[in-house]
Design a protein around this motif. Structure first.
Motif, PDB file in Angstrom:
ATOM      1  N   ALA A   1       0.757   8.287  -4.236  1.00  0.00           N
ATOM      2  CA  ALA A   1       0.467   7.121  -3.396  1.00  0.00           C
ATOM      3  C   ALA A   1       0.775   5.834  -4.151  1.00  0.00           C
ATOM      4  O   ALA A   1       1.288   4.865  -3.571  1.00  0.00           O
ATOM      5  CB  ALA A   1      -0.990   7.142  -2.941  1.00  0.00           C
TER       6      ALA A   1
ATOM      7  N   THR B   1       0.458   5.669   0.771  1.00  0.00           N
ATOM      8  CA  THR B   1      -0.375   6.807   1.162  1.00  0.00           C
ATOM      9  C   THR B   1       0.392   8.087   0.863  1.00  0.00           C
ATOM     10  O   THR B   1       1.595   8.159   1.080  1.00  0.00           O
ATOM     11  CB  THR B   1      -0.715   6.736   2.664  1.00  0.00           C
TER      12      THR B   1
ATOM     13  N   THR C   1      -4.912   6.711  -0.219  1.00  0.00           N
ATOM     14  CA  THR C   1      -4.222   5.447   0.005  1.00  0.00           C
ATOM     15  C   THR C   1      -4.638   4.512  -1.118  1.00  0.00           C
ATOM     16  O   THR C   1      -5.830   4.382  -1.401  1.00  0.00           O
ATOM     17  CB  THR C   1      -4.592   4.835   1.373  1.00  0.00           C
TER      18      THR C   1
ATOM     19  N   THR D   1       0.849  -1.195   0.000  1.00  0.00           N
ATOM     20  CA  THR D   1       0.000   0.000   0.000  1.00  0.00           C
ATOM     21  C   THR D   1       0.881   1.240   0.000  1.00  0.00           C
ATOM     22  O   THR D   1       2.052   1.179   0.361  1.00  0.00           O
ATOM     23  CB  THR D   1      -0.932   0.065   1.228  1.00  0.00           C
TER      24      THR D   1
END
Length: 164
Positions: A76, A31, A42, A29
């Motif tokens: 992101a 962000t 995100t 992931t």
């Protein structure tokens, strides 16, 4: 000399590790947020938007809001891509991860020519001293051979940020 049995065992271990790559990349992931803290996004390793947060004041951005959201989501995504490559590198090593980058055509963001290398320790200490109004700390003496050995005995390579 390496036996056939050892070669087969190594090949199976590599195959098992490679089977985890997709799972690792999917778990990545990233962000990012704008400097004013009005937009935060995100995304996962495939670019799926997981969370978008807009401050109430973001409505004042007018026509600039859409392009800003896209820019933040792209930042992101770069963060998620780097996170994925960092996880893969811990599993497969740097060489195999670089080969995956080459095969996918998506180089790691940290390898980008325009990547900001950050600041040196000396620059950080100087700026900190200016901000706090104190003298910068003295440069420490080089470690002895004994201290150096103790450091490397306890060193964990997983603590490093990958430079891909």
């Amino acid at each position: 000399m390496i036996s056939t049995r050892d070669l087969i065992s190594q090949a199976r271990a590599r195959e098992a590790a490679m089977s985890k790559v997709d799972e690792l990349l999917a778990s990545a992931t990233g962000t990012a947020h704008d400097l004013d803290g009005q937009v935060e996004a995100t995304v996962d390793g495939r670019g799926k938007l997981l969370r978008l947060w807009l401050a109430p004041s973001a409505v004042n951005l007018g026509e600039r809001l859409g392009p800003l959201v896209v820019e933040i989501a792209q930042a992101a995504m770069r963060e998620a891509t780097q996170d994925g490559y960092n996880k893969v590198a811990l599993l497969l090593g740097e060489d195999m991860t670089f080969m995956i980058e080459q095969m996918t055509g998506m180089p790691a963001p940290a390898r980008a020519e325009d990547d900001d290398p950050g600041m040196t320790v000396e620059e950080f200490q100087r700026l900190r001293a200016e901000r706090l109004g104190s003298a910068p700390p003295e440069t420490p003496a080089p470690p002895s051979a004994e201290d150096e050995d103790a450091y490397w005995d306890s060193f964990d390579p997983a603590s490093l940020r990958s430079d891909r």
